[in-house]
Design a protein around this motif. Structure first.
Motif, mmCIF file in Angstrom:
data_model
loop_
_atom_site.group_PDB
_atom_site.id
_atom_site.type_symbol
_atom_site.label_atom_id
_atom_site.label_comp_id
_atom_site.label_asym_id
_atom_site.label_seq_id
_atom_site.Cartn_x
_atom_site.Cartn_y
_atom_site.Cartn_z
ATOM 1 N N MET A 110 0.832 -1.202 0.000
ATOM 2 C CA MET A 110 0.000 0.000 0.000
ATOM 3 C C MET A 110 0.870 1.258 0.000
ATOM 4 O O MET A 110 0.670 2.178 -0.759
ATOM 5 C CB MET A 110 -0.923 -0.009 1.216
ATOM 6 N N ILE A 111 1.866 1.293 0.923
ATOM 7 C CA ILE A 111 2.825 2.394 0.959
ATOM 8 C C ILE A 111 4.167 1.854 0.474
ATOM 9 O O ILE A 111 4.767 0.987 1.107
ATOM 10 C CB ILE A 111 2.998 2.967 2.387
ATOM 11 N N LYS A 112 4.634 2.329 -0.663
ATOM 12 C CA LYS A 112 5.874 1.810 -1.254
ATOM 13 C C LYS A 112 7.106 2.347 -0.533
ATOM 14 O O LYS A 112 7.045 3.328 0.207
ATOM 15 C CB LYS A 112 5.932 2.219 -2.731
ATOM 16 N N LYS A 113 8.233 1.689 -0.791
ATOM 17 C CA LYS A 113 9.480 2.074 -0.124
ATOM 18 C C LYS A 113 9.964 3.458 -0.525
ATOM 19 O O LYS A 113 10.653 4.116 0.238
ATOM 20 C CB LYS A 113 10.578 1.042 -0.416
ATOM 21 N N ASN A 114 9.626 3.877 -1.733
ATOM 22 C CA ASN A 114 10.104 5.198 -2.185
ATOM 23 C C ASN A 114 9.108 6.308 -1.854
ATOM 24 O O ASN A 114 9.100 7.355 -2.478
ATOM 25 C CB ASN A 114 10.389 5.181 -3.694
ATOM 26 N N THR A 115 8.269 6.066 -0.836
ATOM 27 C CA THR A 115 7.265 7.050 -0.443
ATOM 28 C C THR A 115 7.815 8.015 0.607
ATOM 29 O O THR A 115 8.546 7.618 1.512
ATOM 30 C CB THR A 115 6.013 6.345 0.125
ATOM 31 N N VAL A 116 7.443 9.278 0.467
ATOM 32 C CA VAL A 116 7.766 10.303 1.456
ATOM 33 C C VAL A 116 6.469 10.700 2.147
ATOM 34 O O VAL A 116 5.514 11.136 1.495
ATOM 35 C CB VAL A 116 8.415 11.539 0.789
ATOM 36 N N LEU A 117 6.410 10.520 3.462
ATOM 37 C CA LEU A 117 5.243 10.917 4.239
ATOM 38 C C LEU A 117 5.381 12.376 4.654
ATOM 39 O O LEU A 117 6.464 12.810 5.056
ATOM 40 C CB LEU A 117 5.108 10.043 5.491
ATOM 41 N N VAL A 118 4.312 13.138 4.568
ATOM 42 C CA VAL A 118 4.330 14.563 4.911
ATOM 43 C C VAL A 118 3.331 14.804 6.037
ATOM 44 O O VAL A 118 2.135 14.548 5.884
ATOM 45 C CB VAL A 118 3.979 15.440 3.690
ATOM 46 N N TYR A 119 3.844 15.305 7.160
ATOM 47 C CA TYR A 119 3.037 15.496 8.364
ATOM 48 C C TYR A 119 3.017 16.984 8.708
ATOM 49 O O TYR A 119 3.970 17.511 9.253
ATOM 50 C CB TYR A 119 3.648 14.672 9.492
ATOM 51 N N GLY A 120 1.936 17.662 8.350
ATOM 52 C CA GLY A 120 1.834 19.094 8.582
ATOM 53 C C GLY A 120 1.142 19.435 9.890
ATOM 54 O O GLY A 120 0.394 18.631 10.445
ATOM 55 N N GLY A 121 1.409 20.641 10.381
ATOM 56 C CA GLY A 121 0.759 21.092 11.602
ATOM 57 C C GLY A 121 1.464 22.297 12.194
ATOM 58 O O GLY A 121 2.475 22.765 11.664
ATOM 59 N N ALA A 122 0.933 22.792 13.302
ATOM 60 C CA ALA A 122 1.557 23.930 13.979
ATOM 61 C C ALA A 122 2.725 23.464 14.846
ATOM 62 O O ALA A 122 3.732 24.152 14.972
ATOM 63 C CB ALA A 122 0.525 24.666 14.834
ATOM 64 N N PHE A 123 2.578 22.266 15.460
ATOM 65 C CA PHE A 123 3.613 21.710 16.351
ATOM 66 C C PHE A 123 4.030 22.767 17.372
ATOM 67 O O PHE A 123 5.195 23.141 17.464
ATOM 68 C CB PHE A 123 4.810 21.207 15.536
ATOM 69 N N ASN A 124 3.042 23.191 18.160
ATOM 70 C CA ASN A 124 3.187 24.367 19.017
ATOM 71 C C ASN A 124 2.896 24.050 20.489
ATOM 72 O O ASN A 124 1.909 24.537 21.027
ATOM 73 C CB ASN A 124 2.209 25.444 18.495
ATOM 74 N N PRO A 125 3.748 23.230 21.148
ATOM 75 C CA PRO A 125 4.966 22.560 20.683
ATOM 76 C C PRO A 125 4.659 21.138 20.194
ATOM 77 O O PRO A 125 3.518 20.680 20.321
ATOM 78 C CB PRO A 125 5.812 22.508 21.968
ATOM 79 N N PRO A 126 5.684 20.424 19.689
ATOM 80 C CA PRO A 126 5.478 19.016 19.346
ATOM 81 C C PRO A 126 5.134 18.234 20.613
ATOM 82 O O PRO A 126 5.802 18.375 21.637
ATOM 83 C CB PRO A 126 6.850 18.576 18.794
ATOM 84 N N SER A 127 4.074 17.447 20.554
ATOM 85 C CA SER A 127 3.651 16.653 21.708
ATOM 86 C C SER A 127 4.108 15.203 21.543
ATOM 87 O O SER A 127 4.572 14.798 20.475
ATOM 88 C CB SER A 127 2.126 16.691 21.845
ATOM 89 N N ILE A 128 3.934 14.432 22.600
ATOM 90 C CA ILE A 128 4.276 13.009 22.522
ATOM 91 C C ILE A 128 3.396 12.317 21.480
ATOM 92 O O ILE A 128 3.806 11.337 20.853
ATOM 93 C CB ILE A 128 4.147 12.339 23.909
ATOM 94 N N SER A 129 2.193 12.848 21.261
ATOM 95 C CA SER A 129 1.304 12.286 20.232
ATOM 96 C C SER A 129 1.909 12.464 18.835
ATOM 97 O O SER A 129 1.919 11.531 18.028
ATOM 98 C CB SER A 129 -0.069 12.966 20.270
ATOM 99 N N HIS A 130 2.395 13.675 18.538
ATOM 100 C CA HIS A 130 3.030 13.926 17.244
ATOM 101 C C HIS A 130 4.213 12.984 17.029
ATOM 102 O O HIS A 130 4.370 12.371 15.968
ATOM 103 C CB HIS A 130 3.556 15.372 17.170
ATOM 104 N N ILE A 131 5.059 12.894 18.049
ATOM 105 C CA ILE A 131 6.296 12.122 17.942
ATOM 106 C C ILE A 131 5.992 10.637 17.781
ATOM 107 O O ILE A 131 6.542 9.952 16.906
ATOM 108 C CB ILE A 131 7.179 12.355 19.184
#
Length: 202
Positions: A1-22
């Motif tokens: 489903m997700i190939k090896k040459n895939t780049v995942l993009v995770y957008g957001g404010a990250f204000n600040p980055p939380s343990i959930s984001h990480i």
């Protein structure tokens, strides 16, 4: 489903980055064969309450990436002179990662609104989207509520088995303001950065 040459993009404010984001970012890399995941923080021209300067949010994300070579931070939206539409940003990332599949991560709350985004048909046609189901909003329910999205279901991916908690950045900010502990809400190095720079103490 997700190939090896895939780049995942995770957008957001990250204000600040939380343990959930990480945790979510690392889980997605573990659950897929993706080449890497790029954190995409919004710039200072993104009008959001309590949003601290972008360079602090970028620095905290870079701290997050230190122990994993498959995690990166993009400053495309931070460096832009104007607020970019999601389609514009994804097109730039595509140019920077030639011959790679680009997969955008979003929650069901944003998916429900995507038909109001500029160029949403192109986003749903030209890119794959990993959809994080939140609350009672399942993909099937969204297809029922917004039938046009079912036309793009082959590009909408739900990964089962992810442990997703709802520790938010606003909870961290509120705890700091109330002088409560945040050690269970984000990484220790981020806590050290927040304390060193006296962030969110307003």
């Amino acid at each position: 489903m997700i190939k090896k040459n895939t780049v995942l993009v995770y957008g957001g404010a990250f204000n600040p980055p939380s343990i959930s984001h990480i945790t979510l970012a690392k889980q997605l890399l573990n659950f897929t064969d993706a080449e890497k995941l790029i954190f995409l923080p919004v710039g200072d021209n993104y009008k959001k309450r309590e949003l601290i300067p972008a360079y602090h949010r970028v620095n905290m994300l870079k701290i997050t990436c230190e122990d994993n070579h498959r995690l990166e931070v993009s400053t495309i939206e931070v460096d832009a002179k104007k607020r970019l539409y999601t389609l514009e940003t994804l097109n730039i990332i595509k140019k920077q990662n030639k011959n790679k599949d680009i997969c955008f991560i979003l929650g069901t709350d944003n998916l429900k609104d995507i038909v109001n985004w500029k160029g949403y048909e192109r986003i749903l046609t030209e890119y794959k989207l990993i959809v994080m189901e939140r609350g009672e909003d399942t993909l099937d329910k969204i297809f029922y509520d917004i039938p046009v999205l079912e036309n793009y279901k082959d590009n909408l991916i739900h990964i089962k088995g992810l442990l997703v908690n709802d520790i938010s950045s606003s909870l961290i900010r509120n705890n700091i303001k109330q002088k409560k502990a945040i050690k269970h809400l984000t990484a220790q190095k981020i806590i050290e950065y927040i304390n060193k720079n006296k962030l969110y103490e307003y």
